[in-house]
Design a protein around this motif. Structure first.
Motif, mmCIF file in Angstrom:
data_model
loop_
_atom_site.group_PDB
_atom_site.id
_atom_site.type_symbol
_atom_site.label_atom_id
_atom_site.label_comp_id
_atom_site.label_asym_id
_atom_site.label_seq_id
_atom_site.Cartn_x
_atom_site.Cartn_y
_atom_site.Cartn_z
ATOM 1 N N PRO A 192 0.810 -1.223 0.000
ATOM 2 C CA PRO A 192 0.000 0.000 0.000
ATOM 3 C C PRO A 192 0.841 1.270 0.000
ATOM 4 O O PRO A 192 0.482 2.263 -0.644
ATOM 5 C CB PRO A 192 -0.827 -0.127 1.283
ATOM 6 N N ALA A 193 1.968 1.254 0.713
ATOM 7 C CA ALA A 193 2.857 2.418 0.708
ATOM 8 C C ALA A 193 3.450 2.616 -0.683
ATOM 9 O O ALA A 193 3.484 3.745 -1.206
ATOM 10 C CB ALA A 193 3.966 2.238 1.742
ATOM 11 N N PHE A 194 3.905 1.542 -1.282
ATOM 12 C CA PHE A 194 4.473 1.639 -2.630
ATOM 13 C C PHE A 194 3.416 2.083 -3.634
ATOM 14 O O PHE A 194 3.698 2.859 -4.554
ATOM 15 C CB PHE A 194 5.065 0.297 -3.042
ATOM 16 N N ALA A 195 2.179 1.602 -3.459
ATOM 17 C CA ALA A 195 1.095 1.971 -4.372
ATOM 18 C C ALA A 195 0.841 3.480 -4.353
ATOM 19 O O ALA A 195 0.499 4.076 -5.390
ATOM 20 C CB ALA A 195 -0.181 1.219 -4.009
ATOM 21 N N GLN A 196 1.028 4.109 -3.196
ATOM 22 C CA GLN A 196 0.850 5.560 -3.125
ATOM 23 C C GLN A 196 1.924 6.274 -3.919
ATOM 24 O O GLN A 196 1.661 7.301 -4.569
ATOM 25 C CB GLN A 196 0.887 6.017 -1.658
ATOM 26 N N LEU A 197 3.130 5.744 -3.888
ATOM 27 C CA LEU A 197 4.209 6.326 -4.677
ATOM 28 C C LEU A 197 3.952 6.130 -6.163
ATOM 29 O O LEU A 197 4.168 7.059 -6.965
ATOM 30 C CB LEU A 197 5.533 5.674 -4.278
ATOM 31 N N VAL A 198 3.472 4.967 -6.546
ATOM 32 C CA VAL A 198 3.135 4.708 -7.951
ATOM 33 C C VAL A 198 2.046 5.674 -8.425
ATOM 34 O O VAL A 198 2.131 6.237 -9.522
ATOM 35 C CB VAL A 198 2.669 3.251 -8.147
ATOM 36 N N ASP A 199 1.039 5.887 -7.587
ATOM 37 C CA ASP A 199 -0.045 6.807 -7.942
ATOM 38 C C ASP A 199 0.486 8.233 -8.102
ATOM 39 O O ASP A 199 0.070 8.964 -9.017
ATOM 40 C CB ASP A 199 -1.136 6.771 -6.878
ATOM 41 N N ALA A 200 1.414 8.626 -7.224
ATOM 42 C CA ALA A 200 1.995 9.968 -7.325
ATOM 43 C C ALA A 200 2.762 10.126 -8.629
ATOM 44 O O ALA A 200 2.673 11.175 -9.299
ATOM 45 C CB ALA A 200 2.910 10.231 -6.132
ATOM 46 N N VAL A 201 3.509 9.107 -9.012
ATOM 47 C CA VAL A 201 4.245 9.143 -10.275
ATOM 48 C C VAL A 201 3.274 9.200 -11.454
ATOM 49 O O VAL A 201 3.480 9.949 -12.418
ATOM 50 C CB VAL A 201 5.174 7.921 -10.402
ATOM 51 N N ARG A 202 2.195 8.433 -11.362
ATOM 52 C CA ARG A 202 1.188 8.437 -12.423
ATOM 53 C C ARG A 202 0.604 9.841 -12.612
ATOM 54 O O ARG A 202 0.378 10.285 -13.741
ATOM 55 C CB ARG A 202 0.091 7.423 -12.081
ATOM 56 N N ARG A 203 0.388 10.554 -11.518
ATOM 57 C CA ARG A 203 -0.137 11.922 -11.595
ATOM 58 C C ARG A 203 0.884 12.869 -12.221
ATOM 59 O O ARG A 203 0.520 13.777 -12.980
ATOM 60 C CB ARG A 203 -0.519 12.418 -10.203
ATOM 61 N N VAL A 204 2.164 12.667 -11.924
ATOM 62 C CA VAL A 204 3.217 13.490 -12.527
ATOM 63 C C VAL A 204 3.244 13.279 -14.040
ATOM 64 O O VAL A 204 3.377 14.245 -14.811
ATOM 65 C CB VAL A 204 4.594 13.154 -11.905
ATOM 66 N N ILE A 205 3.107 12.031 -14.465
ATOM 67 C CA ILE A 205 3.075 11.727 -15.902
ATOM 68 C C ILE A 205 1.853 12.359 -16.553
ATOM 69 O O ILE A 205 1.943 12.986 -17.625
ATOM 70 C CB ILE A 205 3.073 10.196 -16.131
ATOM 71 N N ALA A 206 0.692 12.214 -15.910
ATOM 72 C CA ALA A 206 -0.553 12.773 -16.468
ATOM 73 C C ALA A 206 -0.487 14.290 -16.582
ATOM 74 O O ALA A 206 -1.109 14.881 -17.485
ATOM 75 C CB ALA A 206 -1.735 12.363 -15.593
ATOM 76 N N ALA A 207 0.268 14.925 -15.685
ATOM 77 C CA ALA A 207 0.408 16.385 -15.726
ATOM 78 C C ALA A 207 1.390 16.840 -16.801
ATOM 79 O O ALA A 207 1.556 18.047 -17.017
ATOM 80 C CB ALA A 207 0.846 16.896 -14.359
ATOM 81 N N GLY A 208 2.046 15.907 -17.454
ATOM 82 C CA GLY A 208 2.975 16.250 -18.515
ATOM 83 C C GLY A 208 4.340 16.700 -18.029
ATOM 84 O O GLY A 208 5.125 17.243 -18.803
ATOM 85 N N ARG A 209 4.634 16.452 -16.771
ATOM 86 C CA ARG A 209 5.923 16.903 -16.231
ATOM 87 C C ARG A 209 7.080 15.983 -16.637
ATOM 88 O O ARG A 209 8.215 16.434 -16.728
ATOM 89 C CB ARG A 209 5.846 17.010 -14.707
ATOM 90 N N ILE A 210 6.793 14.702 -16.813
ATOM 91 C CA ILE A 210 7.826 13.773 -17.270
ATOM 92 C C ILE A 210 7.268 12.932 -18.411
ATOM 93 O O ILE A 210 6.062 12.898 -18.640
ATOM 94 C CB ILE A 210 8.317 12.855 -16.125
ATOM 95 N N ARG A 211 8.163 12.268 -19.114
ATOM 96 C CA ARG A 211 7.751 11.459 -20.256
ATOM 97 C C ARG A 211 6.904 10.260 -19.809
ATOM 98 O O ARG A 211 7.131 9.713 -18.721
ATOM 99 C CB ARG A 211 8.979 10.933 -21.009
#
Length: 217
Positions: free
Chosen positions: A132-151
């Motif tokens: 569950p802790a790792f899943a929160q980090l994955v979700d945060a990365v997914r949001r960064v990608i969706a925002a167009g900040r990283i490839r």
């Protein structure tokens, strides 16, 4: 006293002993005295010290997930990702002995069960509570990608990179390697910046996000 209450008291007592005296303090007699129970209660509710120590490690992951869940989610996704890293660090610094136990990092003879050493494999053999802790980090990365900040890329693999980098820094810090040396501003945040820039963000954009995080803290 219900079985659940007794079990909870034993866990809290073990967490306190671990925090105050390190893994060597995890002894059945001390645990019984701290919790106001008996040594038999340890074996009744956990099967023995081996199982209790494993339960402590899993409880550490539960608490880590709870700590990460308390980090606000904002419209600056990179600031949120950085905030998760700092919350991860805070958890480790607040509970250094527990953190080491969570990942099986402890002195070779620190924890023993009836004279038998509890090795790294024993202590870290079940990390499912860490998902569950790792899943929160994955979700945060997914949001960064969706925002167009990283490839666009596999968010799980990127999250793994961030966890690995943060974990390495934190282990060194709680071991005392950074005493009197550069810390978050000169090491951890630049490390995160290097990762983010390599993934497609710009150093200037990351610095703006970091500035927002500093202001929020």
């Amino acid at each position: 006293m219900s079985a659940e209450t007794t079990r909870g008291r034993l866990l809290e007592a073990a967490l306190h002993l671990l925090a105050e005296g390190g893994p060597g303090a995890l002894q059945a007699r001390r645990l019984a005295a701290e919790s106001g129970t008996s040594t038999m209660a340890v074996y009744t509710h956990f099967g023995g010290m081996r199982e209790l120590v494993r339960e402590l490690a899993q409880e550490g992951f539960v608490r880590l997930s709870r700590r990460l869940g308390q980090v606000p989610r904002t419209d600056d996704t990179v600031a949120d990702l950085l905030a998760l890293g700092l919350a991860y660090r805070d958890h480790a610094l607040d509970n250094p002995s527990l953190y080491r136990l969570m990942f099986g990092v402890t002195t070779p003879d620190a924890v023993r069960y009836r004279g038998e050493q509890l090795d790294v494999v024993t202590l870290s053999s079940d990390l499912t509570k860490g998902q569950p802790a790792f899943a929160q980090l994955v979700d945060a990365v997914r949001r960064v990608i969706a925002a167009g900040r990283i490839r666009p890329a596999d968010p799980g693999l990127i999250a793994m990179q961030f966890w690995s980098a943060t974990h390495g820094y934190v282990l060194l810090e709680i071991a005392g390697f950074f005493d009197g040396a550069p810390g978050i501003e000169q090491a951890l945040l630049p490390l995160a910046t290097t990762l983010l820039v390599g993934l497609g963000d710009t150093a200037e954009a990351v610095e703006r996000s970091a500035a927002r995080l500093r202001a929020a803290r």
